[in-house]
Design a protein around this motif. Structure first.
Motif: not given
Length: 171
Positions: A111-119, A144-148, A150-155
């Motif tokens: 993960l890089f901040g909240e960025e999405c990169c499609s390169d 523990p609260h990071v989103l991937i 937009g979805v919580d990583a725990a989910r």
């Protein structure tokens, strides 16, 4: 470096060489020496079952937080990580069957901040992150609260078929 403007990146580290614990320590040290970067939290080490190419030793895996100055981009961080892998002795096999084979060190930009990169050369979030308990379990230890996407990583982790036995991850 001001923490207000820091970019929070997460890097997955892995090795299954005979000196894996030392290789992870050397990788953490190398990341901490990047310009205008500092190492934040680091997960415990996990012993993890190999995936994709089963006939090899188990891996040691870990996720580390890297706090970066705003000039960093996903592509520049990935380039620095590939250089670090090479300097630590990583040789990539040209054989596609060994893509997930043994390795002295592996560093994945998760993960890089909240960025999405499609390169195609630098996809963020890492394209297989949500399929890998060996990355999600240690990531959740330090974030523990990071989103991937937009979805919580725990989910994401709850959707996987895996087993955690102490610091051993079976998947």
């Amino acid at each position: 470096m001001s923490s207000q403007a820091d970019i929070q990146a997460f890097v997955g580290l892995g090795s299954n060489c005979s000196d894996a614990e030392n290789m992870l320590a050397r990788a953490r040290e190398g990341l901490s020496r990047l310009p205008d970067a500092r190492l934040g939290a680091a997960s415990p080490l996990y012993s993890t079952e190999p995936q994709g190419y089963a006939h090899q030793p188990w891996f040691l895996n870990q996720v580390v937080e890297l706090l970066l100055a705003p000039f960093w981009r996903p592509q520049s961080l990935l380039a620095a990580m590939l250089h670090l892998e090479s300097s630590l002795g990583r040789v990539r096999s040209p054989d596609p069957a060994l893509r997930y084979g043994p390795r002295v060190i592996d560093a994945d930009l998760l993960l890089f901040g909240e960025e999405c990169c499609s390169d195609p050369a630098c996809r963020v979030p890492h394209p297989r992150l949500v399929q890998r308990a060996f990355a999600l379990v240690p990531l959740l230890d330090i974030a523990p609260h990071v989103l991937i996407d937009g979805v919580d990583a725990a989910r994401w982790l709850a959707r996987l078929d895996y087993r955690l036995d102490g610091r051993r991850i079976f998947q």
